[in-house]
Design a protein around this motif. Structure first.
Motif, PDB file in Angstrom:
ATOM      1  N   ARG A1251     -11.910  18.143  -8.780  1.00 60.64           N
ATOM      2  CA  ARG A1251     -12.307  19.556  -8.887  1.00 60.64           C
ATOM      3  C   ARG A1251     -11.512  20.443  -7.926  1.00 60.64           C
ATOM      4  O   ARG A1251     -11.400  21.637  -8.140  1.00 60.64           O
ATOM      5  N   PHE A1252     -10.966  19.870  -6.858  1.00 66.02           N
ATOM      6  CA  PHE A1252     -10.144  20.661  -5.945  1.00 66.02           C
ATOM      7  C   PHE A1252      -8.863  21.153  -6.629  1.00 66.02           C
ATOM      8  O   PHE A1252      -8.243  22.109  -6.153  1.00 66.02           O
ATOM      9  N   PHE A1253      -8.484  20.505  -7.704  1.00 63.96           N
ATOM     10  CA  PHE A1253      -7.283  20.934  -8.425  1.00 63.96           C
ATOM     11  C   PHE A1253      -7.599  21.991  -9.478  1.00 63.96           C
ATOM     12  O   PHE A1253      -6.688  22.504 -10.121  1.00 63.96           O
ATOM     13  N   ASP A1254      -8.891  22.297  -9.664  1.00 68.80           N
ATOM     14  CA  ASP A1254      -9.260  23.371 -10.581  1.00 68.80           C
ATOM     15  C   ASP A1254      -9.151  24.711  -9.877  1.00 68.80           C
ATOM     16  O   ASP A1254      -9.164  24.801  -8.641  1.00 68.80           O
ATOM     17  N   THR A1255      -9.091  25.747 -10.672  1.00 71.81           N
ATOM     18  CA  THR A1255      -8.846  27.082 -10.102  1.00 71.81           C
ATOM     19  C   THR A1255     -10.049  27.988 -10.155  1.00 71.81           C
ATOM     20  O   THR A1255      -9.996  29.084  -9.598  1.00 71.81           O
ATOM     21  N   ASN A1256     -11.110  27.596 -10.824  1.00 71.87           N
ATOM     22  CA  ASN A1256     -12.254  28.496 -10.950  1.00 71.87           C
ATOM     23  C   ASN A1256     -12.980  28.625  -9.618  1.00 71.87           C
ATOM     24  O   ASN A1256     -13.420  27.628  -9.042  1.00 71.87           O
ATOM     25  N   PRO A1257     -13.117  29.852  -9.103  1.00 71.40           N
ATOM     26  CA  PRO A1257     -13.727  30.013  -7.771  1.00 71.40           C
ATOM     27  C   PRO A1257     -15.214  29.684  -7.750  1.00 71.40           C
ATOM     28  O   PRO A1257     -15.721  29.160  -6.761  1.00 71.40           O
ATOM     29  N   SER A1258     -15.926  30.000  -8.834  1.00 71.90           N
ATOM     30  CA  SER A1258     -17.364  29.718  -8.849  1.00 71.90           C
ATOM     31  C   SER A1258     -17.624  28.225  -8.733  1.00 71.90           C
ATOM     32  O   SER A1258     -18.487  27.775  -7.970  1.00 71.90           O
ATOM     33  N   MET A1259     -16.877  27.475  -9.521  1.00 69.27           N
ATOM     34  CA  MET A1259     -17.050  26.027  -9.472  1.00 69.27           C
ATOM     35  C   MET A1259     -16.674  25.473  -8.100  1.00 69.27           C
ATOM     36  O   MET A1259     -17.347  24.604  -7.545  1.00 69.27           O
ATOM     37  N   LEU A1260     -15.580  26.000  -7.515  1.00 71.16           N
ATOM     38  CA  LEU A1260     -15.133  25.506  -6.215  1.00 71.16           C
ATOM     39  C   LEU A1260     -16.165  25.797  -5.129  1.00 71.16           C
ATOM     40  O   LEU A1260     -16.450  24.951  -4.282  1.00 71.16           O
ATOM     41  N   ASN A1261     -16.741  26.992  -5.153  1.00 67.77           N
ATOM     42  CA  ASN A1261     -17.772  27.331  -4.168  1.00 67.77           C
ATOM     43  C   ASN A1261     -18.987  26.420  -4.326  1.00 67.77           C
ATOM     44  O   ASN A1261     -19.582  25.988  -3.341  1.00 67.77           O
ATOM     45  N   LYS A1262     -19.337  26.146  -5.569  1.00 73.78           N
ATOM     46  CA  LYS A1262     -20.477  25.270  -5.807  1.00 73.78           C
ATOM     47  C   LYS A1262     -20.183  23.858  -5.302  1.00 73.78           C
ATOM     48  O   LYS A1262     -21.054  23.190  -4.710  1.00 73.78           O
ATOM     49  N   ALA A1263     -18.967  23.402  -5.527  1.00 72.20           N
ATOM     50  CA  ALA A1263     -18.595  22.071  -5.065  1.00 72.20           C
ATOM     51  C   ALA A1263     -18.631  21.973  -3.547  1.00 72.20           C
ATOM     52  O   ALA A1263     -19.122  20.997  -2.979  1.00 72.20           O
ATOM     53  N   LEU A1264     -18.089  22.988  -2.876  1.00 73.85           N
ATOM     54  CA  LEU A1264     -18.090  22.976  -1.405  1.00 73.85           C
ATOM     55  C   LEU A1264     -19.512  23.043  -0.864  1.00 73.85           C
ATOM     56  O   LEU A1264     -19.833  22.404   0.151  1.00 73.85           O
ATOM     57  N   ARG A1306     -13.686  28.932   5.213  1.00 75.45           N
ATOM     58  CA  ARG A1306     -14.843  28.816   6.095  1.00 75.45           C
ATOM     59  C   ARG A1306     -15.685  27.589   5.740  1.00 75.45           C
ATOM     60  O   ARG A1306     -16.139  26.849   6.615  1.00 75.45           O
ATOM     61  N   ASP A1307     -15.883  27.368   4.447  1.00 74.48           N
ATOM     62  CA  ASP A1307     -16.645  26.184   4.029  1.00 74.48           C
ATOM     63  C   ASP A1307     -15.923  24.894   4.400  1.00 74.48           C
ATOM     64  O   ASP A1307     -16.555  23.901   4.788  1.00 74.48           O
ATOM     65  N   VAL A1308     -14.604  24.897   4.283  1.00 69.74           N
ATOM     66  CA  VAL A1308     -13.846  23.694   4.638  1.00 69.74           C
ATOM     67  C   VAL A1308     -13.997  23.402   6.124  1.00 69.74           C
ATOM     68  O   VAL A1308     -14.152  22.240   6.539  1.00 69.74           O
ATOM     69  N   ARG A1309     -13.951  24.451   6.940  1.00 69.38           N
ATOM     70  CA  ARG A1309     -14.145  24.240   8.384  1.00 69.38           C
ATOM     71  C   ARG A1309     -15.528  23.650   8.662  1.00 69.38           C
ATOM     72  O   ARG A1309     -15.682  22.752   9.497  1.00 69.38           O
ATOM     73  N   THR A1310     -16.530  24.180   7.979  1.00 71.00           N
ATOM     74  CA  THR A1310     -17.890  23.648   8.168  1.00 71.00           C
ATOM     75  C   THR A1310     -17.971  22.182   7.755  1.00 71.00           C
ATOM     76  O   THR A1310     -18.600  21.359   8.421  1.00 71.00           O
TER      77      THR A1310
END
Length: 2003
Positions: A1251-1264, A1306-1310
């Protein structure tokens, strides 16, 4: 043309693949012709199988159409296996290329191909492909897929096309943007409703309201006709023929008897099965069990309301509800608040309804408690209890509650009696004649008859209702014998309630028909015309019941509804059963009508010839009359008229017997008729001429009215006579009858007669009786023997001999049975359930009821159960032996065992093998003692026995198998399938268990009755066992294939094989084919009809149709079960099986659907197995730069095994919205399925990397967001990421650190900060440093900042592979063109500078001038602000970066982060971390550093561990550098390497390194080398101290004794370090803080306390005391300043950390109290400046404003202030000069407090006052020491005390000991002074000896020449001789040798009392020599001692000691 001529020469196969479309067209046409002419098994089909997909996906439309024709021919003619191989590809091609075609013909052909594949037994694959098409992005494909599914459902029905998977897709399709999609979906919904009806409506709650209205309108328009299957699979051809016959019959009969089977199919779908279960156990409050026992009723109510809300869900997830149910029962039974009782009752009802049959283990206990609680009078409570008890009854039977219900009917409370009777009435309404047999009916009717006469009217009415309901269930004629004593006033009341009673089906709905009451009542009406009216009551139900009884299952309908249609006179015996006795006038009248002329008169004629002629005429008339018109009673009573059956003419008598025999078989012969002639017939049994005829009459009567009735009458009449011949022949007849009918006799009633036969004086009678017992023995077995234990020994020997002769003889198959004309007279039902259950099984049950059984429930006490769970194995053994004694004493026991089965199950897992064997033996004995009652407990015991099959000893496994066989004698596998015990056992990764269990199942399954559909869940495990590494498992799995297929069918295995890997399919498929060939060819359908056809000819013709259904089942199940092993018609048969069972109908869906709607995540394949596969290179390693499809496909295959199909569709969907839904489901799983989530963590992390290779921001935020939740959960579970998980996730997470969106970064840092809790920070550092190679500047900047945070929080040792290399890489980024990267690199280097100082430049190497200037400026700026910024900046950072120890033990240890001045936390990682511990940066050459990681990596390389020895910890050996430490003269060169090995993951390696350190510490010459390494040494010890309990103790592979040994080594090393004060004082502050933190954490660990067995570390309390001593010694022996600052810092960090426990804080405060007690002593060594600065930082971190809301701050603040107060009192105003480190700040609370203390003091103390204080303190200490010394004097330690007193006087010459001496006697004072003088002389003599030339030491010279020396030698060697003699045991207790005067003797006696060190002994020896040498000899006789003899003797003693 040339090209065309070329391809025309090609073969058909080549043409089909040609690039020219015309060639392909021609090839398709040829292929079509070819396929139509091939045999089904032809190999040509296999040749073309791989081309089928190309046929349907041809790019040319014309060629595609011909290709479709070819595929149609292929599928229609190919075998099922070939079709199965091509199904997925072809149907997928049809969906994508044909269903969206513009040509209608193409689309039609595509749909027809799909239908043909369904006919070829591939409905599951087809449906899966079509459902995939429904999710296609092209609306045309979606529309076509929906249309095809609708058509398939219309043609094949719900038995083939599963509805459940479709329901999930309907809401999405109904809201689709395309109108056509919505319309077609509506048609699909309508079609589903047509098949399943109202079961669909609960699923429509997810539809839009408008759509629901539209659909309901369409539903109303639908006709009421039942849908029928129009197309059939190949395996359903028998069903097709059957339905065609039915349709033809219905057409011929005008549709009279059609639709019964269809209605069964309609009811096969249960709405309950379509619901999603709710996991109540997971969602209930965590503190429920505490709240439910709270004293406040509000808290109990709150807990109950929470669970009640969950229980309202209609379907609950099965689980262990035992504790919840116990809590609810406790509330119901004991709670005084009626509101809570009501709520508990409702909750219990909800749970019972939600679990259905799964509630069975708890139902019995609930019923007992509720019955007792019916004494409550409040209506609301009673209503709730009624609901609860009714719900409980749905999961059990009347037999289970029999004892409780009967006891409640006898209760003193009328409310309990009334409610119990009403409850029984409701229970009866659910029963049928099969489930309410006579035996049980009798047990309940007896107490109900008593309560019908109760004084309470409510009890009476309830009893009438219960008996009336039972009458309606079983009919009046069956209940009549139990109501003989009911008077005429009560009988009408019973009949009134019988009419009112409404019988219910399994769903609680009224059922039509309901019993025989209506038909039975007319029997009491006819006074004289019984014969004419007999047919009318029979005919009336015959026409009514087929229409009304269409709803019940087929088997029951056969007994009630279908029976009249097949047998018009079936109900006649209902009247015969209670046939009224005709008057003599009526008999004569009817006889006159029946018999012609003077036949009636001639029957009583005195002339035998007239009687003979009359009998011939009588016989002729009766034989010519139809069965229904023969008045049996009239004929019999006419025959018995004098002379009757006592006729003296044998010819006449023979005709009479023949006529009676004819009447028994060809008329409606009743028991009333039998009673009239029975006595006379029995009287002639012994007749020589007509005995055989009389026996034939008895046999005919047995066929008419039942052997049980006739046998009792015959035996009682025979033994009433005195004729032994009749008795003997009667017994002989009964023996033959039993063999012909089976054991259909009332054995209990026969016992008295048999006892009379055994006691008969006639030997022939006794012999015949014994022969009868032998026949009965073949049916009853050894249980029959126990009934005659009281007989005489001689008789018992004969009985035993007969039994021995009959042992092993199987009873013959019955050749006779109850005739249909009297079915209801002899048995409960003839062709239905009771013929199998009540007849075939009644004998065994009745036999077991005859055996006297003891109730041992009172002996199973709580004390005994507690004894079985005791920690001491001896106590457990005593408990087991007690059970053995109880069973031995009882022999046969009742099924009421209390909690004994659960306790035995636990003991079957006993670690002590002897006790485990005893438990298995007890289980075997218990099964024998229980008999048929053991089936109730088999589900409890069996899982424990299965676990024992995994034992390594074959003998023990054989015992377990034998035990299982004993249980299976009276039990079945049905319960084990339902509670998944078999599934759980086979799932275990134990080859012994799998092999034994599969072998045992192979022996039991072939003869076992058909198992339900849940049994198919074992198929994947059997397939997996076929590929097991263990050869025995593979062998047993192959042997089990045929037995499994008998119950599941071949197709179920084939379907499961489709989910296996391709390589597995190739290996397993031949085995399945072989097993398929070995399946029995339809054995079952022919056995049962054969038995029915063996009956007489007349009834057999009428019973030909029901004979196809075996009579041994409770419902329709047996009719189809025999077909399943032989024919693959599994869908048809499965549906019917479930329908027949009634209750288990919800599980009729297939396994695939259960997976889809079951748990989201399961554990099928463990993580360890996947790790092994990846290490073995069986799968691709998760390492890629660009995502490739093969990685996605591999992950999908791995996840399919552990994730449900529903979430798999979402996880790998092409739409990001589906991914978001999948993540939401995974978030829910964090709470519900924590264990499963952890097991599948590697798969989840891999999916997230995709999923990190996907570009959709909503999905990425949900994954993080999910990752943060996931890591937080893992941290709470104290979980540590494995290397596999980290390697497959962290590199791809770091890619998102450079994301352009701030929230993502910010989420990655957390997430990275959270990772430090579950993964070693040093290893994370390695990933980040590797990530600096990327080209994205923003990513490098973020990574550099993260590196700075890691160094800041975890010290410089976090840098990997070494600080030098890491800092060099970081400094290289200073030259980057990007400004952000440069700043981040500079900041990171500055952080390292704050730790290392100027040494940092040695690591970063040479920088160019510009970069160096940047760095210098940044460092200068940082140092400039250090004084002010450091306290303010560094403290807030500490709570943000908690150390790893919080993750390891969050409830005990505080955070250890912060900006400490050296490497602070090497322990944050697991012990197997590849890292270099930096010990002394200034002294270690950077060039040598790279060697260490390489060496250490080799030691922990996991691939070096052999597969056979997985315990790597014990197998690995320590590094060779330890040996070099001893052998090398340069200790410092290897000391660092040995110190590093202390933190090794292998306990053995660590212990050996500690041992080497101890050797160095013991050597004064080499111990100095440790001074420079003390910090690193203590850090390693600290690391191992934490890991000992956090990792090693929780690891089952680590021996706990090794952990204890490790701690002993750690403690020993610490004592050695701090005993050498010069070494211990070199420990720095942060190291001491970390060390104390680790030791205190271990000290507080609860596992060191005494606890339950297996939950504590061995020798925990002793270890705790030792660590406590070490901690105190560290505080006393280390540098006072460092340890004080360390304790204050530790206390501050503990307060900052919210997870720190109060106990830990308290013990840290106590450590500071230790310092307070020593402040006066350590004041001179104390750096007050640093102490005040630490206090300043403490108060700055916790200002006055923050203390008000934190009560835990009170004690620490007061303790620190006490320290400041003491320092101020001792220092006075000089204390203010030590505040330089605090800085110029007016806000310092420390300075303010110091001023306040000084101001409050009475005056400013000058130097003299301080000296006075110190002097007073010194005087107190000296007085205390003197008191301790004088206490020792006079005791065993006198010599030691005198030496201490001498040392004290030397140390304190000003001390006055006279006050202490005055307390003793003058003689004692003189003794002390003399001894002090002697000690002074000894010590001065030793010094003189050292200065002089005398060379006396331990090794003395062998010869001395001087005379004085010779005297000394005598004393010396005598003393040595005495010691050696005592040592060797030659002279125990002897006085020491004395060679000198009294003074010498006194000194030796003192020496003996006080043991000395070797140095002291040498000193004493030298002192003795000098003192004796300087003294003149007083006794010349003692001087001339032979010294040479003493020397020789001493040498001999030495040799003896050495040997």
């Amino acid at each position: 043309m040339e090209d065309e001529s070329e391809w025309r020469k090609l073969s058909t196969e080549d043409k089909c693949q040609h690039k020219v479309w015309k060639a392909r067209l021609a090839g398709y046409e040829e292929a079509t012709k070819l396929f139509n002419g091939l045999d089904q098994k032809s190999q040509e089909f296999s040749k073309y199988a791989g081309l089928m997909k190309k046929f349907v996906t041809d790019s040319n439309a014309v060629a595609q159409e011909k290709g479709l024709d070819a595929v149609l021919a292929f599928v229609e003619n190919a075998s099922t296996n070939i079709c199965g191989r091509t199904c997925n590809d072809v149907v997928t091609g049809v969906v994508t290329k044909c269903l969206n075609a513009s040509k209608a013909k193409t689309k039609e052909k595509g749909i027809e191909i799909v239908m043909l594949y369904i006919e070829a037994e591939k409905p599951d694959i087809v449906q899966e492909c079509l459902m995939t098409g429904m999710e296609n992005k092209q609306p045309k494909v979606v529309v076509g897929s929906i249309q095809t599914v609708t058509a398939a459902l219309r043609d094949f029905g719900t038995k083939v096309i599963q509805v459940k998977p479709l329901l999930k897709l309907l809401p999405k399709l109904l809201t689709d943007r395309d109108k056509n999609v919505r319309e077609e979906t509506k048609q699909l919904v309508i079609e589903i409703y047509r098949w399943i009806g109202a079961a669909l409506k609960p699923q429509m709650t997810n539809f839009q309201p408008i759509q629901v209205q539209e659909l309901e309108a369409e539903f109303e328009k639908m006709p009421n006709e039942k849908p029928q299957q129009s197309r059939f699979m190949r395996s359903q051809q028998d069903l097709k023929a059957k339905m065609e016959e039915k349709a033809a019959a219905a057409a011929g009969n005008g549709g009279g008897d059609v639709g019964e089977d269809d209605e069964e199919e309609e009811e096969a779908v249960d709405p309950y099965d379509l619901l999603t279960p709710v996991d109540l156990l997971a969602q209930m409050p965590k503190n429920f069990y505490e709240q439910i026992e709270a004293k406040k009723w509000q808290e109990r109510k709150e807990a109950l309301e929470a669970v009640h809300k969950l229980s309202e869900n209609p379907r609950l997830e099965p689980g262990d509800y035992a504790q919840v149910v116990r809590s609810l029962i406790t509330v119901i039974s004991k709670d005084t608040n009626v509101m809570l009782v009501t709520l508990a009752g409702k909750t219990l009802a909800g749970i019972a309804k939600g679990l259905r049959k799964k509630f069975q283990p708890y139902a019995s206990a609930c019923v007992s408690a509720i019955l007792e609680k019916f004494k409550e009078k409040k209506a609301t409570v009673v209503a709730a209890l009624r609901e609860a008890i009714d719900a409980c009854f749905q999961s059990i039977s009347l037999e289970v509650i029999q004892e409780d219900a009967i006891a409640a009917l006898e209760n003193k409370n009328p409310s309990i009696r009334s409610e119990t009777a009403l409850f029984l009435a409701r229970c009866f309404s659910y029963c049928t004649q099969a489930s309410l047999p006579k035996k049980m009916l009798k047990a309940y009717i007896a107490p109900l008859l008593k309560t019908m006469g109760d004084t309470d009217p409510g009890v009476r009415e309830a009893s009438f209702e219960a008996v009336g309901t039972a009458m309606k269930v079983v009919s009046e004629k069956n209940i009549g014998p139990f109501l003989v004593e009911v008077d005429n006033l009560k009988m009408p009341k019973i009949q009134e309630w019988c009419e009112k009673a409404v019988l219910l089906n399994a769903k609680g709905e009224p059922r039509a028909g309901g019993g025989g009451a209506a038909a039975s009542r007319p029997a009491t009406a006819p006074p004289a015309k019984a014969g004419s009216e007999a047919a009318k009551p029979v005919a009336r139900p015959a026409t009514a019941k087929p229409a009304a009884g269409a709803g019940p299952p087929k088997a029951k309908a056969a007994a009630k509804g279908k029976g009249p249609a097949k047998k018009p006179g079936k109900k006649a015996p209902v009247e015969e059963k209670v046939e009224a006795t005709l008057s003599d006038e009526a008999v004569d009248e009817k006889a006159a009508v029946l018999l012609p002329g003077d036949t009636l008169a001639n029957l009583v004629s005195a002339n035998w010839k007239e009687r003979l002629a009359a009998m011939e005429s009588f016989t002729k008339v009766v034989c010519s009359t139809s069965k229904d018109d023969i008045p049996a009673q009239v004929c019999i009573r006419t025959l018995i008229k004098k002379p009757g059956l006592k006729d003296t003419n044998f010819q006449v008598l023979k005709l009479k017997f023949e006529l009676v025999a004819h009447l028994t078989r060809n008329s409606r012969f009743s028991k009333r008729s039998a009673e009239f002639c029975m006595v006379d017939i029995v009287d002639k049994v012994g007749d020589v001429k007509n005995g055989a005829a009389s026996k034939d009459c008895l046999t005919g009567m047995s066929e008419a009215v039942g052997l049980d009735f006739v046998s009792i009458e015959v035996m009682s009449r025979a033994f009433e006579q005195k004729n032994p011949k009749n008795q003997q022949e009667a017994l002989s007849w009964l023996s033959n009858a039993i063999q012909e009918f089976g054991l259909k006799v009332n054995v209990k009633a026969m016992l008295g007669t048999i006892s009379k036969g055994l006691a008969a004086s006639n030997p022939g009678v006794r012999t015949t009786t014994i022969s009868l017992l032998g026949v009965m023995y073949t049916y009853m077995g050894d249980a029959l023997r126990t009934l005659f234990d009281n007989e005489k020994p001689a008789l018992l020997q004969q009985i035993d001999a007969e039994f021995e002769k009959m042992k092993g003889v199987k009873p013959p198959a019955p050749t006779r049975k109850l005739l249909s004309a009297a079915a209801d007279d002899g048995a409960d039902e003839e062709g239905g359930e009771d013929a199998g259950d009540d007849e075939a099984g009644s004998a065994e049950a009745e036999v077991q009821d005859l055996i006297p059984r003891n109730d041992i429930s009172e002996k199973i006490t709580d004390a005994l159960l507690t004894q079985l769970t005791d920690k001491n194995w001896k106590v457990r053994g005593e408990g087991l032996q007690t059970i053995v004694n109880i069973l031995a004493e009882a022999k046969f026991v009742k099924p009421n065992l209390g909690s004994l089965p659960e306790a035995l199950k636990v003991r079957l897992g006993e670690s002590n093998k002897n006790l485990q064997t005893t438990a298995v033996n007890i289980c075997s004995t218990l099964a024998t003692a229980l008999g048929p009652h053991c089936k109730v407990h088999f589900k409890t015991i069996a899982p424990g026995l299965f676990s024992c099959l995994g034992d390594s000893k074959p003998i023990f496994r054989e015992k377990v198998v034998a035990c299982l066989n004993v249980w299976m004698e009276h039990s079945s596998l049905l319960g084990l399938v339902e509670n998944e015990a078999l599934y759980d056992a086979l799932k275990a990764e134990n080859p012994n268990l799998r092999a034994e269990l599969l072998g045992w199942l192979s022996s039991k399954l072939p003869s076992h009755k058909q198992l339900p559909v849940e049994f198919r869940s074992l198929i994947p495990l059997v397939l997996a066992s076929l590929e097991d590494r263990n050869p025995e498992v593979r062998k047993r799995a192959q042997e089990a294939l045929v037995p499994f297929m008998i119950h599941t069918g071949y197709d179920a295995f084939l379907k499961a094989l489709g989910k296996c890997k391709p390589a597995s399919k190739d290996q397993i498929m031949p085995l399945l084919e072989k097993a398929r060939g070995e399946l029995p060819a339809k054995p079952a359908p022919q056995k049962k009809p054969a038995a029915s056809k063996s009956a007489p000819a007349a009834p057999s013709t009428q019973k030909s149709r029901p004979a196809t259904a075996p009579a041994a089942s409770r419902a329709e199940e047996p009719e189809d079960e025999p077909e399943k092993p032989a024919a693959p018609a599994k869908s048809e048969s499965k549906g019917k099986v479930v329908k027949g069972k009634g209750k288990p109908a919800p599980v009729s869906s297939k396994k695939k659907e259960e997976e889809d709607f079951g748990p989201t995540i399961i554990i099928t394949v463990t993580k360890e197995q996947r790790i092994k596969e990846e290490k073995a290179m069986k799968v691709l390693k998760w390492n890629f730069i660009e995502l490739r499809p093969e990685f996605v496909e591999q992950l999908k295959l791995q996840m399919e095994k552990n994730f449900s199909k529903g979430i798999m569709a979402e996880l790998f969907h092409s739409d990001f919205k589906s991914h978001i839904k999948a993540i939401e489901q995974l978030i829910k799983c964090l709470e519900i399925f924590q264990k499963e989530t952890v097991n599948n963590l590697d798969l989840i992390l891999k999916w997230l990397t995709i999923r990190f290779f996907d570009t959709n921001p909503s999905m990425l935020n949900k994954a993080l967001d999910y990752i943060q939740r996931l890591f937080s959960m893992l941290a709470t579970l104290d979980y540590h990421l494995s290397e596999l998980e980290a390697n497959s996730f962290v590199p791809y997470l770091l890619l998102k650190s450079g994301d352009p969106k701030d929230n993502v970064r910010r989420d990655v840092r957390t997430i990275l900060k959270l990772m430090c809790k579950i993964y070693p920070s040093s290893k994370l550092f390695s990933f980040i440093i590797e990530g600096l190679k990327c080209k994205v500047s923003k990513q490098r900047m973020e990574l550099l900042e993260e590196l700075g945070c890691l160094i800041d929080g975890f010290g410089i040792n976090v840098c990997q592979p070494s600080p030098a290399q890491a800092l060099k890489i970081i400094a290289g980024q200073i030259s980057d063109r990007d400004n952000g990267v440069r700043n981040a690199a500079l900041n990171t280097v500055v952080v390292a500078y704050t730790i290392l100082g100027e040494s940092v430049f040695k690591y970063i190497g040479h920088l160019n001038e510009k970069e160096q200037s940047y760095l210098d400026e940044r460092i200068k700026r940082a140092m400039k602000n250090k004084e002010t910024a450091k306290p303010a900046a560094k403290e807030p950072l500490q709570p943000k970066m908690p150390p790893q120890q919080q993750a390891e033990r969050p409830r005990t240890a505080p955070g250890g982060g912060g900006l400490s001045k050296a490497s602070s936390q090497p322990n944050v990682s697991r012990p197997a971390v590849k890292k270099t511990y930096q010990l002394d940066i200034e002294d270690v050459d950077p060039n040598d550093q790279p060697k260490m990681p390489f060496l250490y990596e080799l030691d922990v390389e996991p691939f070096m561990a052999p597969v056979e020895r997985p315990k790597v910890r014990r197998a690995m050996s320590p590094s060779q550098h330890s040996s070099r430490l001893n052998n090398s003269p340069d200790v410092s060169a290897y000391i660092g390497l040995v110190v590093t090995q202390i933190s090794d993951a292998q306990i053995v390696t660590s212990m050996k390194a500690l041992a080497k350190i101890d050797q160095v510490l013991a050597d004064e010459k080499r111990s100095g080398a440790l001074v420079n390494h003390v910090d690193s040494l203590l850090m390693m010890i600290s690391t191992q101290a934490r890991l000992g309990l956090s990792q090693y103790f929780s690891d089952p592979e680590v021996n706990k004794q090794d952990v204890v040994g490790l701690y002993r080594c750690l403690v020993s090393t610490l004592l050695g370090i701090f005993d050498k004060t010069g070494i211990g004082k070199r420990a720095s502050t942060h190291v001491l803080k970390d060390l104390l933190n680790s030791l205190l954490t271990v000290l507080l660990d609860p596992r060191l306390e005494q606890g339950p067995e297996g939950q504590q570390l061995p020798e925990g309390p002793e270890l705790k005391r030792t660590i406590n001593i070490v901690a105190v010694k560290i505080i006393n022996k280390s540098d006072p300043t460092n340890v004080t600052c360390a304790i204050i810092t530790l206390m501050r960090e503990c307060l900052q950390n919210e997870t720190c426990s109060n106990n830990f804080l308290l013990i840290v405060v106590k450590c500071l109290w230790k310092i307070l007690n020593r402040v006066q002593d350590i004041l001179n060594d104390l750096n007050v400046d640093r102490v005040l600065y630490e206090a300043h930082v403490f108060f700055q971190q916790f200002p006055l404003s923050s203390r008000r809301g934190r009560p835990n701050l009170d004690m620490p603040v007061r303790t620190v202030k006490t320290l400041l107060h003491n320092l101020t009192k001792l220092k006075g105003h000089k204390i203010l000069s030590h505040t330089g480190l605090i800085g110029p700040s007016e806000n310092s609370e420390v300075e303010a407090y110091l001023h306040s203390v000084l101001a409050k003091s009475s005056g400013q103390p000058d130097g003299d006052s301080i000296e006075k204080v110190q002097s007073a303190s010194k005087s107190r200490r000296m007085s205390k020491q003197l008191s301790e010394i004088f206490e020792k004097i006079g005791k065993e330690k006198t010599r030691e005390a005198l030496n201490d007193l001498y040392d004290f006087k030397q140390r304190y010459p000003e001390a006055d000991i006279d006050p202490f001496l005055k307390k003793t006697s003058p003689h004692f004072q003189k003794y002390i002074n003399n001894m002090l003088a002697d000690i002074e002389a000894e010590r001065s003599g030793k010094k003189a000896g050292e200065i002089g030339s005398m060379d006396y030491s331990t090794n003395r010279p062998s010869t001395v020449t001087e005379a004085d020396d010779e005297e000394a030698d005598v004393a010396f060697y005598r003393e040595k001789l005495q010691k050696l003699r005592t040592l060797c045991g030659l002279d125990k207790g002897a006085e020491p040798l004395r060679a000198f005067g009294d003074n010498q003797s006194s000194r030796e006696s003192v020496s003996k009392e006080a043991p000395q060190t070797p140095d002291d002994e040498n000193a004493n020896v030298e002192l003795q020599w000098q003192s004796s040498a300087s003294r003149p000899v007083e006794e010349p006789s003692k001087q001339a001692v032979d010294v040479s003899s003493l020397k020789a003797r001493l040498e001999r003693i030495k040799k003896m000691a050495n040997s």
